[in-house]
Design a protein around this motif. Structure first.
Motif, PDB file in Angstrom:
ATOM      1  N   VAL A 111       0.845  -1.205   0.000  1.00  0.00           N
ATOM      2  CA  VAL A 111       0.000   0.000   0.000  1.00  0.00           C
ATOM      3  C   VAL A 111       0.876   1.250   0.000  1.00  0.00           C
ATOM      4  CG1 VAL A 111      -1.708   1.317   1.321  1.00  0.00           C
ATOM      5  CG2 VAL A 111      -1.962  -1.161   1.083  1.00  0.00           C
ATOM      6  N   ALA A 112       1.884   1.270   0.874  1.00  0.00           N
ATOM      7  CA  ALA A 112       2.778   2.430   0.941  1.00  0.00           C
ATOM      8  C   ALA A 112       3.581   2.579  -0.344  1.00  0.00           C
ATOM      9  CB  ALA A 112       3.711   2.304   2.144  1.00  0.00           C
ATOM     10  N   ILE A 113       4.082   1.481  -0.877  1.00  0.00           N
ATOM     11  CA  ILE A 113       4.882   1.541  -2.110  1.00  0.00           C
ATOM     12  C   ILE A 113       4.064   2.127  -3.253  1.00  0.00           C
ATOM     13  CG2 ILE A 113       6.073   0.159  -3.864  1.00  0.00           C
ATOM     14  CD1 ILE A 113       6.833  -1.768  -1.493  1.00  0.00           C
ATOM     15  N   LYS A 114       2.820   1.706  -3.378  1.00  0.00           N
ATOM     16  CA  LYS A 114       1.947   2.251  -4.433  1.00  0.00           C
ATOM     17  C   LYS A 114       1.740   3.745  -4.255  1.00  0.00           C
ATOM     18  CE  LYS A 114      -0.517  -1.970  -5.567  1.00  0.00           C
ATOM     19  NZ  LYS A 114      -1.765  -2.720  -5.510  1.00  0.00           N
ATOM     20  N   LEU A 115       1.545   4.181  -3.022  1.00  0.00           N
ATOM     21  CA  LEU A 115       1.383   5.608  -2.751  1.00  0.00           C
ATOM     22  C   LEU A 115       2.646   6.370  -3.131  1.00  0.00           C
ATOM     23  CD1 LEU A 115       0.009   8.125  -1.586  1.00  0.00           C
ATOM     24  CD2 LEU A 115       0.788   7.376   0.677  1.00  0.00           C
ATOM     25  N   TYR A 116       3.800   5.871  -2.694  1.00  0.00           N
ATOM     26  CA  TYR A 116       5.056   6.552  -2.995  1.00  0.00           C
ATOM     27  C   TYR A 116       5.301   6.625  -4.502  1.00  0.00           C
ATOM     28  CZ  TYR A 116       5.924   5.734   1.999  1.00  0.00           C
ATOM     29  OH  TYR A 116       5.826   5.690   3.364  1.00  0.00           O
ATOM     30  N   GLU A 117       5.032   5.539  -5.212  1.00  0.00           N
ATOM     31  CA  GLU A 117       5.207   5.548  -6.673  1.00  0.00           C
ATOM     32  C   GLU A 117       4.243   6.528  -7.331  1.00  0.00           C
ATOM     33  OE1 GLU A 117       6.945   1.029  -7.378  1.00  0.00           O
ATOM     34  OE2 GLU A 117       4.774   1.363  -7.562  1.00  0.00           O
TER      35      GLU A 117
END
Length: 146
Positions: A111-117
């Motif tokens: 979830v965090a990785i998708k947000l950061y990307e």
């Protein structure tokens, strides 16, 4: 009214409670959080409503980089864009002061990785088995900070 504000010592108990709620045994210690609030090299901001911290972001700045070291949103307020607001604030600051912006995230935290990307961060490095649970750390930088 919700506002992004610097976290002050009087908000320490709220910050610590929220950190423990979200990160559990991986939360920073009381001493580490207090030190971050009091140290000018740290940027500790929160999204507050009526004196309550709904989300927070902690970053440490060096000569040419701002490194985001912790981001959390209270479980009652997740999926409302609060972390995004704090991250966008930090992105704008990094661009204004012409510093790179970096962070580290667990490879399992999809979830965090998708947000950061979505916000423009790109993976530049991996640290295998970096965390106590054996998970890999992903090092990400904002693609257009400078």
């Amino acid at each position: 009214m919700m506002q992004i504000r610097k976290i002050k010592v009087e908000h320490f108990d709220q910050l610590y409670s929220l950190s423990k709620l979200i990160f559990k045994e991986e939360s920073w210690s009381k001493d580490q959080l207090r030190e971050a609030i009091e140290d000018d090299n740290y940027l500790c901001i929160s999204l507050m409503d009526e004196g309550k911290i709904l989300a927070f972001l902690i970053a440490v700045q060096s000569l040419d980089d701002i490194n985001i070291v912790s981001v959390a949103t209270h479980s009652d307020h997740q999926k409302k864009g609060y972390a995004t607001r704090l991250l966008n604030w930090m992105i704008n600051l990094a661009k204004y002061v012409e510093k790179t912006l970096s962070l580290e995230v667990k490879s399992k935290n999809e979830v965090a990785i998708k947000l950061y990307e979505k916000l423009g961060f790109v993976k530049v490095h991996e640290r295998p088995r970096y965390y106590r649970d054996g998970d890999t750390a992903l090092i990400m930088f904002l693609g257009d900070t400078k």
